[in-house]
Motif scaffolding. Structure first.
Motif, PDB file in Angstrom:
ATOM      1  N   ASN A   1       0.835  -1.203   0.000  1.00  9.94           N
ATOM      2  CA  ASN A   1       0.000   0.000   0.000  1.00  9.94           C
ATOM      3  C   ASN A   1       0.865   1.246   0.000  1.00  9.94           C
ATOM      4  O   ASN A   1       2.065   1.184   0.293  1.00  9.94           O
ATOM      5  CB  ASN A   1      -0.920  -0.006   1.226  1.00  9.94           C
ATOM      6  N   SER A   2       0.240   2.377  -0.308  1.00  7.01           N
ATOM      7  CA  SER A   2       0.946   3.666  -0.314  1.00  7.01           C
ATOM      8  C   SER A   2       2.243   3.595  -1.107  1.00  7.01           C
ATOM      9  O   SER A   2       3.296   4.038  -0.650  1.00  7.01           O
ATOM     10  CB  SER A   2       1.220   4.111   1.131  1.00  7.01           C
ATOM     11  N   LEU A   3       2.147   3.029  -2.278  1.00  5.84           N
ATOM     12  CA  LEU A   3       3.345   2.814  -3.099  1.00  5.84           C
ATOM     13  C   LEU A   3       3.916   4.149  -3.582  1.00  5.84           C
ATOM     14  O   LEU A   3       3.182   5.101  -3.871  1.00  5.84           O
ATOM     15  CB  LEU A   3       3.019   1.915  -4.274  1.00  5.84           C
ATOM     16  N   THR A   4       5.230   4.190  -3.661  1.00  9.17           N
ATOM     17  CA  THR A   4       5.949   5.353  -4.164  1.00  9.17           C
ATOM     18  C   THR A   4       6.837   4.916  -5.330  1.00  9.17           C
ATOM     19  O   THR A   4       7.120   3.722  -5.497  1.00  9.17           O
ATOM     20  CB  THR A   4       6.823   5.986  -3.079  1.00  9.17           C
ATOM     21  N   PRO A   5       7.313   5.866  -6.128  1.00  9.59           N
ATOM     22  CA  PRO A   5       8.212   5.481  -7.231  1.00  9.59           C
ATOM     23  C   PRO A   5       9.445   4.725  -6.757  1.00  9.59           C
ATOM     24  O   PRO A   5      10.007   3.920  -7.521  1.00  9.59           O
ATOM     25  CB  PRO A   5       8.581   6.837  -7.844  1.00  9.59           C
ATOM     26  N   GLU A   6       9.862   4.947  -5.510  1.00  8.91           N
ATOM     27  CA  GLU A   6      11.027   4.248  -4.966  1.00  8.91           C
ATOM     28  C   GLU A   6      10.761   2.761  -4.750  1.00  8.91           C
ATOM     29  O   GLU A   6      11.687   1.985  -4.524  1.00  8.91           O
ATOM     30  CB  GLU A   6      11.479   4.886  -3.651  1.00  8.91           C
ATOM     31  N   ASP A   7       9.511   2.364  -4.808  1.00  8.07           N
ATOM     32  CA  ASP A   7       9.172   0.944  -4.677  1.00  8.07           C
ATOM     33  C   ASP A   7       9.265   0.210  -6.013  1.00  8.07           C
ATOM     34  O   ASP A   7       9.075  -1.014  -6.061  1.00  8.07           O
ATOM     35  CB  ASP A   7       7.755   0.784  -4.118  1.00  8.07           C
ATOM     36  N   THR A   8       9.535   0.929  -7.080  1.00  2.00           N
ATOM     37  CA  THR A   8       9.679   0.309  -8.397  1.00  2.00           C
ATOM     38  C   THR A   8      10.846  -0.664  -8.389  1.00  2.00           C
ATOM     39  O   THR A   8      11.982  -0.285  -8.049  1.00  2.00           O
ATOM     40  CB  THR A   8       9.900   1.381  -9.477  1.00  2.00           C
ATOM     41  N   ALA A   9      10.575  -1.911  -8.746  1.00  2.78           N
ATOM     42  CA  ALA A   9      11.596  -2.961  -8.694  1.00  2.78           C
ATOM     43  C   ALA A   9      10.993  -4.258  -9.221  1.00  2.78           C
ATOM     44  O   ALA A   9       9.777  -4.365  -9.394  1.00  2.78           O
ATOM     45  CB  ALA A   9      12.087  -3.166  -7.256  1.00  2.78           C
ATOM     46  N   VAL A  10      11.863  -5.231  -9.427  1.00  2.00           N
ATOM     47  CA  VAL A  10      11.410  -6.602  -9.627  1.00  2.00           C
ATOM     48  C   VAL A  10      11.345  -7.244  -8.245  1.00  2.00           C
ATOM     49  O   VAL A  10      12.322  -7.179  -7.481  1.00  2.00           O
ATOM     50  CB  VAL A  10      12.357  -7.388 -10.543  1.00  2.00           C
ATOM     51  N   TYR A  11      10.219  -7.846  -7.929  1.00  2.00           N
ATOM     52  CA  TYR A  11      10.000  -8.463  -6.618  1.00  2.00           C
ATOM     53  C   TYR A  11      10.113  -9.983  -6.751  1.00  2.00           C
ATOM     54  O   TYR A  11       9.504 -10.580  -7.650  1.00  2.00           O
ATOM     55  CB  TYR A  11       8.641  -8.063  -6.071  1.00  2.00           C
ATOM     56  N   TYR A  12      10.886 -10.560  -5.830  1.00  5.40           N
ATOM     57  CA  TYR A  12      11.161 -11.993  -5.861  1.00  5.40           C
ATOM     58  C   TYR A  12      10.678 -12.667  -4.591  1.00  5.40           C
ATOM     59  O   TYR A  12      10.858 -12.149  -3.475  1.00  5.40           O
ATOM     60  CB  TYR A  12      12.659 -12.253  -5.980  1.00  5.40           C
ATOM     61  N   CYS A  13      10.153 -13.844  -4.772  1.00  2.00           N
ATOM     62  CA  CYS A  13       9.758 -14.724  -3.668  1.00  2.00           C
ATOM     63  C   CYS A  13      10.930 -15.669  -3.399  1.00  2.00           C
ATOM     64  O   CYS A  13      11.507 -16.229  -4.336  1.00  2.00           O
ATOM     65  CB  CYS A  13       8.521 -15.488  -4.122  1.00  2.00           C
ATOM     66  N   TYR A  14      11.288 -15.827  -2.127  1.00  2.00           N
ATOM     67  CA  TYR A  14      12.398 -16.698  -1.748  1.00  2.00           C
ATOM     68  C   TYR A  14      11.936 -17.749  -0.760  1.00  2.00           C
ATOM     69  O   TYR A  14      11.201 -17.449   0.197  1.00  2.00           O
ATOM     70  CB  TYR A  14      13.502 -15.899  -1.067  1.00  2.00           C
ATOM     71  N   LYS A  15      12.415 -18.966  -0.985  1.00  2.00           N
ATOM     72  CA  LYS A  15      12.325 -20.024   0.016  1.00  2.00           C
ATOM     73  C   LYS A  15      13.641 -19.996   0.805  1.00  2.00           C
ATOM     74  O   LYS A  15      14.720 -20.124   0.224  1.00  2.00           O
ATOM     75  CB  LYS A  15      12.130 -21.389  -0.644  1.00  2.00           C
ATOM     76  N   ASN A  16      13.551 -19.834   2.101  1.00  2.00           N
ATOM     77  CA  ASN A  16      14.758 -19.839   2.931  1.00  2.00           C
ATOM     78  C   ASN A  16      15.113 -21.260   3.375  1.00  2.00           C
ATOM     79  O   ASN A  16      14.352 -22.195   3.137  1.00  2.00           O
ATOM     80  CB  ASN A  16      14.540 -18.943   4.148  1.00  2.00           C
ATOM     81  N   GLY A  17      16.288 -21.402   3.985  1.00  2.00           N
ATOM     82  CA  GLY A  17      16.734 -22.709   4.432  1.00  2.00           C
ATOM     83  C   GLY A  17      18.183 -22.943   4.065  1.00  2.00           C
ATOM     84  O   GLY A  17      18.879 -22.029   3.624  1.00  2.00           O
ATOM     85  N   ARG A  18      18.615 -24.184   4.241  1.00  2.00           N
ATOM     86  CA  ARG A  18      20.015 -24.507   3.945  1.00  2.00           C
ATOM     87  C   ARG A  18      20.332 -24.204   2.480  1.00  2.00           C
ATOM     88  O   ARG A  18      21.408 -23.706   2.150  1.00  2.00           O
ATOM     89  CB  ARG A  18      20.272 -25.971   4.266  1.00  2.00           C
ATOM     90  N   VAL A  19      19.406 -24.495   1.610  1.00  2.00           N
ATOM     91  CA  VAL A  19      19.507 -24.135   0.193  1.00  2.00           C
ATOM     92  C   VAL A  19      18.367 -23.170  -0.114  1.00  2.00           C
ATOM     93  O   VAL A  19      17.211 -23.480   0.175  1.00  2.00           O
ATOM     94  CB  VAL A  19      19.413 -25.367  -0.723  1.00  2.00           C
ATOM     95  N   ARG A  20      18.706 -22.030  -0.669  1.00  2.00           N
ATOM     96  CA  ARG A  20      17.686 -21.016  -0.940  1.00  2.00           C
ATOM     97  C   ARG A  20      17.285 -21.050  -2.410  1.00  2.00           C
ATOM     98  O   ARG A  20      18.109 -21.295  -3.289  1.00  2.00           O
ATOM     99  CB  ARG A  20      18.198 -19.630  -0.556  1.00  2.00           C
ATOM    100  N   TYR A  21      16.002 -20.810  -2.648  1.00  2.00           N
ATOM    101  CA  TYR A  21      15.484 -20.765  -4.006  1.00  2.00           C
ATOM    102  C   TYR A  21      14.704 -19.460  -4.183  1.00  2.00           C
ATOM    103  O   TYR A  21      14.179 -18.911  -3.225  1.00  2.00           O
ATOM    104  CB  TYR A  21      14.528 -21.934  -4.262  1.00  2.00           C
ATOM    105  N   ARG A  22      14.642 -19.022  -5.428  1.00  2.00           N
ATOM    106  CA  ARG A  22      13.826 -17.857  -5.709  1.00  2.00           C
ATOM    107  C   ARG A  22      13.065 -18.071  -7.003  1.00  2.00           C
ATOM    108  O   ARG A  22      13.414 -18.919  -7.829  1.00  2.00           O
ATOM    109  CB  ARG A  22      14.682 -16.604  -5.831  1.00  2.00           C
ATOM    110  N   GLY A  23      12.010 -17.261  -7.173  1.00  2.00           N
ATOM    111  CA  GLY A  23      11.256 -17.322  -8.402  1.00  2.00           C
ATOM    112  C   GLY A  23      11.865 -16.425  -9.464  1.00  2.00           C
ATOM    113  O   GLY A  23      12.949 -15.865  -9.286  1.00  2.00           O
ATOM    114  N   GLN A  24      11.126 -16.250 -10.554  1.00  2.00           N
ATOM    115  CA  GLN A  24      11.635 -15.467 -11.679  1.00  2.00           C
ATOM    116  C   GLN A  24      11.382 -13.979 -11.486  1.00  2.00           C
ATOM    117  O   GLN A  24      11.942 -13.151 -12.197  1.00  2.00           O
ATOM    118  CB  GLN A  24      11.000 -15.943 -12.991  1.00  2.00           C
ATOM    119  N   GLY A  25      10.547 -13.643 -10.527  1.00  2.00           N
ATOM    120  CA  GLY A  25      10.279 -12.250 -10.218  1.00  2.00           C
ATOM    121  C   GLY A  25       9.073 -11.693 -10.947  1.00  2.00           C
ATOM    122  O   GLY A  25       8.638 -12.220 -11.981  1.00  2.00           O
TER     123      GLY A  25
END
Length: 114
Positions: free
Chosen positions: A83-107
């Motif tokens: 909410n209340s987004l600003t231009p500074e929030d412009t980015a590619v957002y990634y989902c991460y699985k944490n743990g011993r081995v980390r994974y992320r999505g394509q964004g």
């Protein structure tokens, strides 16, 4: 295999809202802490928020009070309400699985602009 697929990004005006989703598969979703990161053009990838396996949340100061991370363990989904987004929030957002081995999505791209 582990798969993380983000969705929900797009173009929004300053002050607007978006809800990002991350569909997870290939692992026991409820057992892992999950995070959202973002990467703005020309900048390093930055942690935004984390939710533990038992639902505890932490946020970076720059999103506190504006963003909410949540999870639906029954459907293996991670969310980020923004909410209340600003231009500074412009980015590619990634989902991460944490743990011993980390994974992320394509964004998913979030662009905040008038």
């Amino acid at each position: 295999q582990v798969q993380l697929v983000e969705s929900g990004g797009g173009l929004v005006q300053p002050g607007g809202s978006l809800r990002l989703s991350c569909a997870a598969s290939g692992f026991s979703f409820s057992a892992f802490d999950m995070s959202w990161y973002r990467q703005a053009p020309g900048k390093e990838r930055d942690l935004v928020a984390t939710i533990s396996s038992d639902g505890r949340t932490t946020y970076r100061d720059f999103v506190k009070g504006r963003f909410t991370i949540s999870r639906d363990n029954a459907n293996s989904r991670l969310y980020l309400e923004m909410n209340s987004l600003t231009p500074e929030d412009t980015a590619v957002y990634y989902c991460y699985k944490n743990g011993r081995v980390r994974y992320r999505g394509q964004g998913t791209q979030v662009t905040v602009s008038s």
